[in-house]
Design an enzyme around this catalytic site. Sequence first.
Site, short mmCIF file in Angstrom:
data_model
loop_
_atom_site.label_atom_id
_atom_site.label_comp_id
_atom_site.label_asym_id
_atom_site.label_seq_id
_atom_site.Cartn_x
_atom_site.Cartn_y
_atom_site.Cartn_z
N CYS A 3 -11.58 -3.82 -8.70
CA CYS A 3 -10.36 -3.32 -8.03
C CYS A 3 -9.86 -2.08 -8.77
O CYS A 3 -10.50 -1.03 -8.71
CB CYS A 3 -9.33 -4.44 -7.97
SG CYS A 3 -7.78 -4.00 -7.15
N ASP A 51 -12.50 -7.13 3.37
CA ASP A 51 -11.51 -6.63 2.41
C ASP A 51 -10.36 -5.97 3.17
O ASP A 51 -10.55 -4.98 3.87
CB ASP A 51 -12.19 -5.62 1.48
CG ASP A 51 -11.35 -5.26 0.27
OD1 ASP A 51 -10.11 -5.25 0.38
OD2 ASP A 51 -11.93 -4.99 -0.79
N HIS A 77 -11.39 -9.17 -0.64
CA HIS A 77 -11.12 -8.46 -1.88
C HIS A 77 -11.08 -9.44 -3.05
O HIS A 77 -10.44 -10.49 -2.98
CB HIS A 77 -9.78 -7.73 -1.77
CG HIS A 77 -9.57 -6.70 -2.83
ND1 HIS A 77 -10.14 -5.44 -2.76
CD2 HIS A 77 -8.85 -6.71 -3.98
CE1 HIS A 77 -9.77 -4.74 -3.82
NE2 HIS A 77 -8.99 -5.49 -4.57
#
Length: 245
Positions: free
Chosen positions: A132, A179, A212
């Site tokens: 991330c 995501d 995600h």
Amino acid sequence: MANEARPCPCDIGDRMEYGGLGQEVQIEHFKAYLVKPSEASDKAIIVIQDIFGWQLPNTRYMADMLAANGYLAICPDFFLGKEPWNSSRDWSSFTEWVEDKKPTNIDKEVNLLLRFLKEQYGVKRIGVVGFCWGGIATHYLAFSNPEVKAGVSFYGIIKLEKDRYDLKSPTLFIFGENDNIIPLDQVSALEAKLKEKCTVDYQVKIFPGQDHGFAHRKREDISPTDEPKILEARADMINWLNKYI
């Protein structure tokens, strides 16, 4: 103990006890989580945190996993002691929160980290893995720091730098199909630009049905449906690093 025997890559999803196997160290003005492999190695991986910070067990688990595969793994506190993001916070405050935590403003700490690894552990080849926020930082280092020999960027795309597609080190980009932070059109644009401008090896891989943060999910949060994809992503990470470092 940090130097105890660890499982082989085929075991990484199931058998390693969840929790830190390493130790915290001080490097100049910041701390880091350090995990040593069972045998001495001159290869190291910098593991870069997501927005939840360097102490997140999920990220330390990935550092432990890399050490289990023969690398000296180190996860620095790139927030420099500032409070990480908390899921209970209002997302409307995120832009303000991240203002002094830019993933592209880490050069000073990276250089100190590289010197530490070379002087203290005789490291000669260095890779980067990030998640991330750390995936963005990994992308950044792949085109900005020639000492990085390979990178694996999980669910992170850098968007602001002009020369972001001219990578200097082989980089694997991993994304989840579902995501909600990085839509697939951004992934497609990244791949198209890399194809046009990148001269080193790279791969962009999208995992069906994954969202995600899927690849560094805690073991107890992994569903039977997701497990094969998570294990595949982790194996891809190890294989990419083994190939280029």
